[in-house]
Design a protein around this motif. Structure first.
Motif, PDB file in Angstrom:
ATOM      1  N   CYS A  60       4.119  43.202  43.911  1.00  0.00           N
ATOM      2  CA  CYS A  60       4.293  43.225  45.365  1.00  0.00           C
ATOM      3  C   CYS A  60       3.318  42.270  46.051  1.00  0.00           C
ATOM      4  O   CYS A  60       3.659  41.669  47.081  1.00  0.00           O
ATOM      5  CB  CYS A  60       4.122  44.638  45.907  1.00  0.00           C
ATOM      6  N   ALA A  61       2.128  42.111  45.495  1.00  0.00           N
ATOM      7  CA  ALA A  61       1.162  41.171  46.064  1.00  0.00           C
ATOM      8  C   ALA A  61       1.683  39.743  45.978  1.00  0.00           C
ATOM      9  O   ALA A  61       1.511  38.958  46.921  1.00  0.00           O
ATOM     10  CB  ALA A  61      -0.181  41.291  45.348  1.00  0.00           C
ATOM     11  N   VAL A  62       2.354  39.410  44.874  1.00  0.00           N
ATOM     12  CA  VAL A  62       2.952  38.081  44.741  1.00  0.00           C
ATOM     13  C   VAL A  62       4.041  37.891  45.802  1.00  0.00           C
ATOM     14  O   VAL A  62       4.106  36.853  46.472  1.00  0.00           O
ATOM     15  CB  VAL A  62       3.510  37.870  43.315  1.00  0.00           C
ATOM     16  N   GLY A  63       4.889  38.904  45.960  1.00  0.00           N
ATOM     17  CA  GLY A  63       5.934  38.838  46.974  1.00  0.00           C
ATOM     18  C   GLY A  63       5.360  38.759  48.371  1.00  0.00           C
ATOM     19  O   GLY A  63       5.834  37.986  49.219  1.00  0.00           O
ATOM     20  N   SER A  64       4.332  39.523  48.635  1.00  0.00           N
ATOM     21  CA  SER A  64       3.684  39.524  49.943  1.00  0.00           C
ATOM     22  C   SER A  64       3.061  38.161  50.236  1.00  0.00           C
ATOM     23  O   SER A  64       3.138  37.653  51.362  1.00  0.00           O
ATOM     24  CB  SER A  64       2.615  40.616  49.984  1.00  0.00           C
ATOM     25  N   PHE A  65       2.468  37.554  49.228  1.00  0.00           N
ATOM     26  CA  PHE A  65       1.887  36.222  49.397  1.00  0.00           C
ATOM     27  C   PHE A  65       2.964  35.209  49.771  1.00  0.00           C
ATOM     28  O   PHE A  65       2.807  34.443  50.728  1.00  0.00           O
ATOM     29  CB  PHE A  65       1.184  35.791  48.104  1.00  0.00           C
ATOM     30  N   ALA A  66       4.075  35.221  49.044  1.00  0.00           N
ATOM     31  CA  ALA A  66       5.160  34.274  49.315  1.00  0.00           C
ATOM     32  C   ALA A  66       5.733  34.456  50.719  1.00  0.00           C
ATOM     33  O   ALA A  66       5.945  33.486  51.456  1.00  0.00           O
ATOM     34  CB  ALA A  66       6.261  34.433  48.261  1.00  0.00           C
ATOM     35  N   VAL A  67       5.958  35.701  51.114  1.00  0.00           N
ATOM     36  CA  VAL A  67       6.500  35.974  52.446  1.00  0.00           C
ATOM     37  C   VAL A  67       5.487  35.585  53.519  1.00  0.00           C
ATOM     38  O   VAL A  67       5.854  34.988  54.542  1.00  0.00           O
ATOM     39  CB  VAL A  67       6.898  37.462  52.576  1.00  0.00           C
TER      40      VAL A  67
END
Length: 108
Positions: A60-67
């Motif tokens: 989720c941290a990876v997804g949050s970073f991208a968003v």
């Protein structure tokens, strides 16, 4: 789980819930969805001692970073958006990892 890890996980849970509430109030639906998954992972780690909870948090941290980068690059510039998103998305998983690394084998 050690007492210090448990205390940190409770603090992280409160921080994540507050951030999710702010994103919800501003109508940022994708970050809210990612945060809900991350909170579920955090709860799995805190209440059930599951390794998978930490792995979900990291994903989720990876997804949050991208968003975060995608949503802020126009307003802040590329470098600033990357730095701010990295700090915002990586803080809880990195600190959590530091707290639980000595207990990793004890987790289910």
């Amino acid at each position: 789980m050690k007492k210090s890890s448990t205390i940190w996980l409770w603090i992280a849970l409160v921080l994540c819930l507050c951030t999710t509430g702010l994103n919800l109030a501003e109508g940022r639906w994708l970050p809210v969805a990612i945060a809900i998954l991350s909170i579920a992972g955090l709860c799995a780690l805190l209440f059930a001692g599951r390794r998978l909870g930490y792995i979900v948090m990291c994903l989720c941290a990876v997804g949050s970073f991208a968003v975060g980068v995608a949503q802020n690059v126009g307003a802040l510039g590329a470098v600033t958006a990357v730095v701010m998103s990295l700090i915002g998305s990586a803080l809880v998983p990195v600190v959590t990892g530091l707290f639980i690394r000595s207990q990793w084998r004890e987790l289910k």
